[in-house]
Design an enzyme around this catalytic site. Structure first.
Site, PDB file in Angstrom:
ATOM      1  N   GLY A  12       1.125  -0.935  -0.527  1.00 35.95           N
ATOM      2  CA  GLY A  12       0.231   0.510   0.321  1.00 35.95           C
ATOM      3  C   GLY A  12       1.015   1.109  -0.377  1.00 35.95           C
ATOM      4  O   GLY A  12       0.733   2.147   1.040  1.00 35.95           O
ATOM      5  N   SER A  14       1.584   2.981  -2.177  1.00 34.43           N
ATOM      6  CA  SER A  14       0.362   4.623  -3.470  1.00 34.43           C
ATOM      7  C   SER A  14       0.742   5.559  -2.949  1.00 34.43           C
ATOM      8  O   SER A  14       0.992   7.425  -3.361  1.00 34.43           O
ATOM      9  CB  SER A  14      -0.191   4.429  -4.468  1.00 34.43           C
ATOM     10  N   ARG A  15       0.416   6.207  -1.551  1.00 38.04           N
ATOM     11  CA  ARG A  15      -0.502   7.307  -0.945  1.00 38.04           C
ATOM     12  C   ARG A  15       0.126   6.950   0.574  1.00 38.04           C
ATOM     13  O   ARG A  15       0.445   5.612   0.859  1.00 38.04           O
ATOM     14  CB  ARG A  15      -1.635   7.446  -1.024  1.00 38.04           C
ATOM     15  N   ASN A  90       1.991  -2.390   5.603  1.00 39.55           N
ATOM     16  CA  ASN A  90       1.060  -1.137   5.784  1.00 39.55           C
ATOM     17  C   ASN A  90      -0.342  -1.479   5.122  1.00 39.55           C
ATOM     18  O   ASN A  90      -0.938  -0.825   5.869  1.00 39.55           O
ATOM     19  CB  ASN A  90       2.334  -0.031   5.230  1.00 39.55           C
ATOM     20  N   TYR A 162     -12.310  -2.969  12.077  1.00 41.02           N
ATOM     21  CA  TYR A 162     -10.897  -2.673  12.125  1.00 41.02           C
ATOM     22  C   TYR A 162     -10.296  -2.452  13.448  1.00 41.02           C
ATOM     23  O   TYR A 162      -9.825  -2.936  13.376  1.00 41.02           O
ATOM     24  CB  TYR A 162     -11.404  -1.243  12.071  1.00 41.02           C
ATOM     25  N   ALA A 165      -9.243  -6.520  14.224  1.00 35.51           N
ATOM     26  CA  ALA A 165      -8.341  -6.769  12.927  1.00 35.51           C
ATOM     27  C   ALA A 165      -7.151  -5.983  13.737  1.00 35.51           C
ATOM     28  O   ALA A 165      -6.158  -7.064  13.518  1.00 35.51           O
ATOM     29  CB  ALA A 165      -8.967  -6.626  11.516  1.00 35.51           C
ATOM     30  N   LYS A 166      -7.140  -4.711  13.931  1.00 33.19           N
ATOM     31  CA  LYS A 166      -5.355  -3.939  14.134  1.00 33.19           C
ATOM     32  C   LYS A 166      -5.417  -4.917  15.527  1.00 33.19           C
ATOM     33  O   LYS A 166      -3.506  -4.726  15.532  1.00 33.19           O
ATOM     34  CB  LYS A 166      -5.818  -2.694  14.633  1.00 33.19           C
ATOM     35  N   ILE A 195      -3.003   9.776  11.818  1.00 31.17           N
ATOM     36  CA  ILE A 195      -1.938  10.291  10.826  1.00 31.17           C
ATOM     37  C   ILE A 195      -2.496  10.933  10.264  1.00 31.17           C
ATOM     38  O   ILE A 195      -4.013  10.882   9.140  1.00 31.17           O
ATOM     39  CB  ILE A 195      -0.952   9.688  10.369  1.00 31.17           C
TER      40      ILE A 195
HETATM   41  N1  LIG Z   1      -4.239   7.802   9.019  1.00 24.66           N
HETATM   42  C1  LIG Z   1      -4.347   7.319  10.194  1.00 24.66           C
HETATM   43  O1  LIG Z   1      -4.653   7.972  11.490  1.00 24.66           O
HETATM   44  C2  LIG Z   1      -3.765   5.745  10.836  1.00 24.66           C
HETATM   45  C3  LIG Z   1      -3.603   5.817  12.400  1.00 24.66           C
HETATM   46  C4  LIG Z   1      -3.391   4.410  12.617  1.00 24.66           C
HETATM   47  C5  LIG Z   1      -2.822   3.175  11.127  1.00 24.66           C
HETATM   48  N2  LIG Z   1      -2.787   3.445  10.847  1.00 24.66           N
HETATM   49  C6  LIG Z   1      -2.310   2.450   9.136  1.00 24.66           C
HETATM   50  O2  LIG Z   1      -1.885   2.722   8.579  1.00 24.66           O
HETATM   51  C7  LIG Z   1      -1.845   2.034   6.813  1.00 24.66           C
HETATM   52  C8  LIG Z   1      -2.055   3.076   6.473  1.00 24.66           C
HETATM   53  O3  LIG Z   1      -3.107   4.361   5.909  1.00 24.66           O
HETATM   54  P1  LIG Z   1      -3.106   5.490   5.661  1.00 24.66           P
HETATM   55  O4  LIG Z   1      -3.720   6.427   6.595  1.00 24.66           O
HETATM   56  O5  LIG Z   1      -1.707   5.931   4.558  1.00 24.66           O
HETATM   57  O6  LIG Z   1      -4.387   4.897   5.096  1.00 24.66           O
HETATM   58  P2  LIG Z   1      -4.680   5.619   3.020  1.00 24.66           P
HETATM   59  O7  LIG Z   1      -5.977   4.791   2.988  1.00 24.66           O
HETATM   60  O8  LIG Z   1      -4.074   6.783   2.974  1.00 24.66           O
HETATM   61  O9  LIG Z   1      -3.683   4.127   2.359  1.00 24.66           O
HETATM   62  C9  LIG Z   1      -3.481   2.996   2.467  1.00 24.66           C
HETATM   63  C10 LIG Z   1      -2.785   1.969   1.170  1.00 24.66           C
HETATM   64  O10 LIG Z   1      -3.116   0.978   1.391  1.00 24.66           O
HETATM   65  C11 LIG Z   1      -3.784   0.532  -0.124  1.00 24.66           C
HETATM   66  N3  LIG Z   1      -3.781  -0.389   0.128  1.00 24.66           N
HETATM   67  C12 LIG Z   1      -5.466  -0.900   0.271  1.00 24.66           C
HETATM   68  N4  LIG Z   1      -6.199  -1.854   0.591  1.00 24.66           N
HETATM   69  C13 LIG Z   1      -5.107  -2.931  -0.358  1.00 24.66           C
HETATM   70  C14 LIG Z   1      -4.952  -3.834  -0.492  1.00 24.66           C
HETATM   71  N5  LIG Z   1      -6.002  -5.078   0.006  1.00 24.66           N
HETATM   72  N6  LIG Z   1      -3.920  -4.675  -1.414  1.00 24.66           N
HETATM   73  C15 LIG Z   1      -2.853  -3.752  -1.471  1.00 24.66           C
HETATM   74  N7  LIG Z   1      -3.005  -2.132  -0.785  1.00 24.66           N
HETATM   75  C16 LIG Z   1      -4.203  -1.854  -0.459  1.00 24.66           C
HETATM   76  C17 LIG Z   1      -3.690   1.502  -0.285  1.00 24.66           C
HETATM   77  O11 LIG Z   1      -4.026   1.718  -2.411  1.00 24.66           O
HETATM   78  C18 LIG Z   1      -3.721   3.223  -0.058  1.00 24.66           C
HETATM   79  O12 LIG Z   1      -2.581   2.871  -1.000  1.00 24.66           O
HETATM   80  C19 LIG Z   1      -2.832   1.044   7.044  1.00 24.66           C
HETATM   81  O13 LIG Z   1      -2.476  -0.216   7.639  1.00 24.66           O
HETATM   82  C20 LIG Z   1      -4.054   2.479   8.879  1.00 24.66           C
HETATM   83  O14 LIG Z   1      -4.483   1.593   8.740  1.00 24.66           O
HETATM   84  C21 LIG Z   1      -3.772   4.599   9.681  1.00 24.66           C
END
Ligand SMILES: NC(=O)c1ccc[n+]([C@@H]2O[C@H](COP(=O)([O-])OP(=O)(O)OC[C@H]3O[C@@H](n4cnc5c(N)ncnc54)[C@H](O)[C@@H]3O)[C@@H](O)[C@H]2O)c1
Length: 259
Positions: A12, A14-15, A90, A162, A165-166, A195
């Site tokens: 994941g 790409s972003r 990730n 969610y 899962a975490k 974040i």
């Molecule tokens: N943003 C937050 O506040 C936060 C906090 C705690 C944990 N997280 C965790 O951090 C990680 C990244 O989150 P983020 O905020 O960057 O989210 P985001 O939605 O911006 O990015 C998630 C990325 O995962 C990819 N993705 C989703 N499903 C996928 C799949 N089945 N196969 C491959 N790639 C897949 C998406 O295309 C995207 O690139 C996640 O696991 C999220 O649960 C985020």
């Protein structure tokens, strides 16, 4: 002979956090496999940014919730680079709707488990089996990182699927840490707080208020993907060699209980 650069696979990437982690690793001299599932253009841009840093970004599409895709992804990594020094689990998704636990659907539960738990669990299994049979000569030991969340221990009744899962992902890190220590492979759980990414976009105003006016986090700012990227680089570059199964909170102190 030219020294080979270490190689990281970031799911994941790409972003959001994954992109931040990929670029931080690029800055630390890693070639990076940029996994994505839908946004090929964005993944291509991350790869171009890596090239500007003087490392290689190899884009690889795979849905980590699908077994055949995971197999193909790992095969692609080894076909392309012949090695893997760091796996960063990730990729993750939030529920399509935040629904009360008294009403939330089984479909949403299965989706959360599939992407956020089963995917990284079995991707880690696949990679671990490759890592344990590596050629150990002169190569630093590989490592595995699991990006979980404060939701691993914080009960949000409007997205129980969610959180569950975490929480499972937190145990996944402990399990693989215990199993792989004998092979010299350390495993770390990195637990981001709030974040600034697309994932938190829909709740931006609410979290803004909680952070800036209600004291939600002792460090009163949003986290940024680079904060997580730095933590990953720290463990990747062996700054915590005698720690495994360790939880690293990257949350502005959210986990502290204050009175
Ligand atoms: N943003 C937050 O506040 C936060 C906090 C705690 C944990 N997280 C965790 O951090 C990680 C990244 O989150 P983020 O905020 O960057 O989210 P985001 O939605 O911006 O990015 C998630 C990325 O995962 C990819 N993705 C989703 N499903 C996928 C799949 N089945 N196969 C491959 N790639 C897949 C998406 O295309 C995207 O690139 C996640 O696991 C999220 O649960 C985020």
């Amino acid at each position: 002979m030219e020294r080979q650069r270490p190689v990281a696979l970031v799911t994941g990437a790409s972003r959001g956090i994954g992109r931040g982690v990929a670029l931080a690793l690029g800055g630390a001299g890693y070639d990076v496999v940029v996994n994505y599932v839908r946004d090929a253009d964005a993944a291509g841009k991350v790869s171009a940014s890596l090239a500007e840093l003087g490392v290689r970004g190899h884009v690889s599409r795979a849905d980590i919730s699908v077994a055949a895709d995971r197999e193909r992804l790992v095969a692609d990594v080894y076909d392309t680079f012949g090695r893997l020094d760091l796996l960063v689990n990730n990729a993750g998704v939030g529920p399509k709707v935040r629904a009360d636990i008294l009403e939330a659907s089984e479909e949403s539960f299965d989706h959360m488990i599939g992407v956020n738990l089963r995917g990284p669990y079995f991707l880690t299994q696949l990679v671990a089996n490759r890592m344990v049979v590596r050629d150990r000569s002169g190569v630093p030991a590989p490592k595995i990182v699991i990006i979980s969340s404060i939701s691993a221990y914080t009960a949000s009744a409007n997205r129980g699927d969610y959180c569950v899962a975490k929480a499972g992902l937190a145990m996944t890190a402990k399990l693989f840490a215990a199993r792989l220590a004998g092979h010299g492979i350390n495993v770390y759980e990195i637990r981001p707080g709030i974040i600034e990414t697309d994932m938190t976009g829909p709740v931006r105003d609410r979290y803004d208020d909680l952070i800036h006016n209600k004291g939600l986090t002792p460090i009163a700012r949003w986290g940024v993907p680079e904060d997580v990227g730095r933590a990953v680089v720290a463990v990747a570059t062996d700054l915590l060699p005698f720690s495994t199964g360790q939880v690293i909170d990257v949350d502005g102190g959210f986990h502290l209980r204050t009175l």
